[in-house]
Motif scaffolding. Structure first.
Motif, PDB file in Angstrom:
ATOM      1  N   PHE A  46      76.886  25.207 -42.510  1.00  0.00           N
ATOM      2  CA  PHE A  46      78.269  25.667 -42.561  1.00  0.00           C
ATOM      3  C   PHE A  46      79.067  24.753 -43.497  1.00  0.00           C
ATOM      4  O   PHE A  46      78.885  23.536 -43.479  1.00  0.00           O
ATOM      5  CB  PHE A  46      78.912  25.608 -41.165  1.00  0.00           C
ATOM      6  CG  PHE A  46      78.179  26.379 -40.106  1.00  0.00           C
ATOM      7  CD1 PHE A  46      77.058  25.850 -39.481  1.00  0.00           C
ATOM      8  CD2 PHE A  46      78.621  27.634 -39.716  1.00  0.00           C
ATOM      9  CE1 PHE A  46      76.387  26.559 -38.486  1.00  0.00           C
ATOM     10  CE2 PHE A  46      77.956  28.354 -38.724  1.00  0.00           C
ATOM     11  CZ  PHE A  46      76.841  27.811 -38.120  1.00  0.00           C
ATOM     12  N   TRP A  47      79.983  25.333 -44.245  1.00  0.00           N
ATOM     13  CA  TRP A  47      80.964  24.563 -45.027  1.00  0.00           C
ATOM     14  C   TRP A  47      82.358  24.849 -44.465  1.00  0.00           C
ATOM     15  O   TRP A  47      82.740  26.008 -44.295  1.00  0.00           O
ATOM     16  CB  TRP A  47      80.935  24.956 -46.500  1.00  0.00           C
ATOM     17  CG  TRP A  47      79.823  24.349 -47.304  1.00  0.00           C
ATOM     18  CD1 TRP A  47      78.661  24.946 -47.701  1.00  0.00           C
ATOM     19  CD2 TRP A  47      79.788  23.029 -47.847  1.00  0.00           C
ATOM     20  NE1 TRP A  47      77.904  24.073 -48.442  1.00  0.00           N
ATOM     21  CE2 TRP A  47      78.563  22.893 -48.552  1.00  0.00           C
ATOM     22  CE3 TRP A  47      80.664  21.939 -47.827  1.00  0.00           C
ATOM     23  CZ2 TRP A  47      78.202  21.715 -49.220  1.00  0.00           C
ATOM     24  CZ3 TRP A  47      80.301  20.775 -48.481  1.00  0.00           C
ATOM     25  CH2 TRP A  47      79.087  20.670 -49.173  1.00  0.00           C
ATOM     26  N   ASP A  85      80.713  34.837 -46.383  1.00  0.00           N
ATOM     27  CA  ASP A  85      81.537  34.004 -47.270  1.00  0.00           C
ATOM     28  C   ASP A  85      82.987  34.482 -47.266  1.00  0.00           C
ATOM     29  O   ASP A  85      83.736  34.225 -48.208  1.00  0.00           O
ATOM     30  CB  ASP A  85      80.980  33.993 -48.690  1.00  0.00           C
ATOM     31  CG  ASP A  85      81.039  35.367 -49.351  1.00  0.00           C
ATOM     32  OD1 ASP A  85      80.719  35.456 -50.539  1.00  0.00           O
ATOM     33  OD2 ASP A  85      81.416  36.352 -48.663  1.00  0.00           O
ATOM     34  N   SER A  86      83.377  35.165 -46.205  1.00  0.00           N
ATOM     35  CA  SER A  86      84.725  35.730 -46.155  1.00  0.00           C
ATOM     36  C   SER A  86      85.811  34.660 -46.108  1.00  0.00           C
ATOM     37  O   SER A  86      86.970  34.941 -46.387  1.00  0.00           O
ATOM     38  CB  SER A  86      84.873  36.662 -44.947  1.00  0.00           C
ATOM     39  OG  SER A  86      84.602  35.964 -43.751  1.00  0.00           O
ATOM     40  N   ARG A 138      96.570  24.015 -42.821  1.00  0.00           N
ATOM     41  CA  ARG A 138      95.768  25.139 -42.351  1.00  0.00           C
ATOM     42  C   ARG A 138      94.725  24.751 -41.316  1.00  0.00           C
ATOM     43  O   ARG A 138      94.018  25.624 -40.794  1.00  0.00           O
ATOM     44  CB  ARG A 138      95.097  25.816 -43.542  1.00  0.00           C
ATOM     45  CG  ARG A 138      96.090  26.359 -44.576  1.00  0.00           C
ATOM     46  CD  ARG A 138      95.354  26.933 -45.769  1.00  0.00           C
ATOM     47  NE  ARG A 138      94.580  28.107 -45.404  1.00  0.00           N
ATOM     48  CZ  ARG A 138      95.041  29.352 -45.413  1.00  0.00           C
ATOM     49  NH1 ARG A 138      96.294  29.579 -45.778  1.00  0.00           N
ATOM     50  NH2 ARG A 138      94.260  30.359 -45.070  1.00  0.00           N
ATOM     51  N   GLY A 139      94.634  23.456 -41.027  1.00  0.00           N
ATOM     52  CA  GLY A 139      93.657  23.023 -40.044  1.00  0.00           C
ATOM     53  C   GLY A 139      92.243  23.113 -40.583  1.00  0.00           C
ATOM     54  O   GLY A 139      91.998  22.948 -41.776  1.00  0.00           O
ATOM     55  N   LEU A 140      91.299  23.408 -39.705  1.00  0.00           N
ATOM     56  CA  LEU A 140      89.881  23.469 -40.056  1.00  0.00           C
ATOM     57  C   LEU A 140      89.484  24.931 -40.239  1.00  0.00           C
ATOM     58  O   LEU A 140      89.612  25.738 -39.324  1.00  0.00           O
ATOM     59  CB  LEU A 140      89.065  22.830 -38.937  1.00  0.00           C
ATOM     60  CG  LEU A 140      87.625  22.458 -39.227  1.00  0.00           C
ATOM     61  CD1 LEU A 140      87.558  21.400 -40.304  1.00  0.00           C
ATOM     62  CD2 LEU A 140      86.959  21.957 -37.971  1.00  0.00           C
ATOM     63  N   GLU A 141      88.994  25.252 -41.421  1.00  0.00           N
ATOM     64  CA  GLU A 141      88.639  26.632 -41.748  1.00  0.00           C
ATOM     65  C   GLU A 141      87.169  26.719 -42.149  1.00  0.00           C
ATOM     66  O   GLU A 141      86.707  25.902 -42.957  1.00  0.00           O
ATOM     67  CB  GLU A 141      89.455  27.128 -42.955  1.00  0.00           C
ATOM     68  CG  GLU A 141      90.941  27.022 -42.837  1.00  0.00           C
ATOM     69  CD  GLU A 141      91.600  27.328 -44.174  1.00  0.00           C
ATOM     70  OE1 GLU A 141      92.072  28.462 -44.356  1.00  0.00           O
ATOM     71  OE2 GLU A 141      91.645  26.422 -45.027  1.00  0.00           O
ATOM     72  N   LEU A 142      86.489  27.710 -41.639  1.00  0.00           N
ATOM     73  CA  LEU A 142      85.126  27.986 -42.062  1.00  0.00           C
ATOM     74  C   LEU A 142      85.166  28.707 -43.399  1.00  0.00           C
ATOM     75  O   LEU A 142      85.816  29.739 -43.533  1.00  0.00           O
ATOM     76  CB  LEU A 142      84.408  28.846 -41.021  1.00  0.00           C
ATOM     77  CG  LEU A 142      82.996  29.295 -41.378  1.00  0.00           C
ATOM     78  CD1 LEU A 142      82.053  28.109 -41.500  1.00  0.00           C
ATOM     79  CD2 LEU A 142      82.473  30.275 -40.333  1.00  0.00           C
TER      80      LEU A 142
END
Lengths: 114, 112
Positions: free
Chosen positions: A33-34, A57-58, A41-45
């Motif tokens: 995961f990246w 990859d959305s 925005r905090g932590l986003e995948l």
């Protein structure tokens, strides 16, 4: 095992330059995961891979971002061209069987784009 | 879409105080729920998790119960220590999906 390894730990670059972040997952883990972490925005995948194949990859913000996983032990996240709003901490994580399994995070790469 | 909302920080407590960090979620189906902790300068570490309703996750004195009726997964610890000072993230993974959604994080500072 050394855990998830990321390089570089810190990167300072100028707007318009290409940036490549690197990750070595834990051996035997099938998922990588990246993530991006910012104050706003905090932590986003951003993207995740299963057995080296990109599955979702959305979360990749735009076409300037690309990620690859040429083999089970290496992945890259590339930004070209970089912009100041890309400044963030980028984390790589790996897990054995997916998101519900424990994800092991690397120490992160702190990117500053001037 | 699926999301989590956790209480805003920062939270400052004295050593041995009781800790609660609230987390509620919005999801279709039955997500898995997590608490991750981040110490300064490090990546996140899994603290505990629960994968179905009424499950209780626990680790290092921390506990959280998956409450479907209130869509909550509050983190609790009976007696905090200075070493618990960190940022705590509530997260969910939607059912049958490897996506992960994190809350904004709650910074906890424990004073001696």
């Amino acid at each position: 095992d050394a855990g998830v390894i990321q390089s570089p730990r810190h990167e300072v670059t100028e707007m318009g330059q290409e940036v490549t972040l690197r990750c070595k997952p834990i051996s035997g883990h099938d998922y990588l995961f990246w993530y991006r972490q910012t104050m706003m925005r905090g932590l986003e995948l951003l993207i995740y891979f299963n057995n080296n194949v990109p599955i979702d990859d959305s979360g990749m913000p735009e076409d300037r971002f690309s990620a690859k996983m040429p083999n089970a032990s290496f992945s890259t996240l590339k930004i070209q061209p970089s912009e100041p709003r890309d400044s963030a901490v980028y984390f790589c994580a790996s897990s054995g069987t997916g998101a519900t399994d424990t994800q092991y995070f690397g120490p992160g790469t702190r990117l500053t784009v001037l | 879409g699926d999301s989590v909302t956790q209480m805003e920080g920062p939270v400052t407590l004295s050593e041995e105080a009781f800790l609660t960090i609230n987390c509620t979620y919005t999801a279709t189906g039955y997500p898995s729920l997590f608490w991750y902790v981040q110490y300064p300068g490090e990546g996140l570490q899994l603290l505990l998790k629960a994968t179905k309703a009424d499950d209780k996750g626990s680790n290092k004195g921390f506990e959280a119960t998956y409450r479907k009726e209130t869509t909550s997964f509050h983190l609790e610890k009976g007696s905090v220590q200075v070493s618990d000072s960190a940022v705590y993230f509530c997260a969910l993974s939607p059912y049958n999906n490897n996506d992960m959604r994190f809350g904004a994080g709650t910074r906890l500072t424990v004073k001696p």
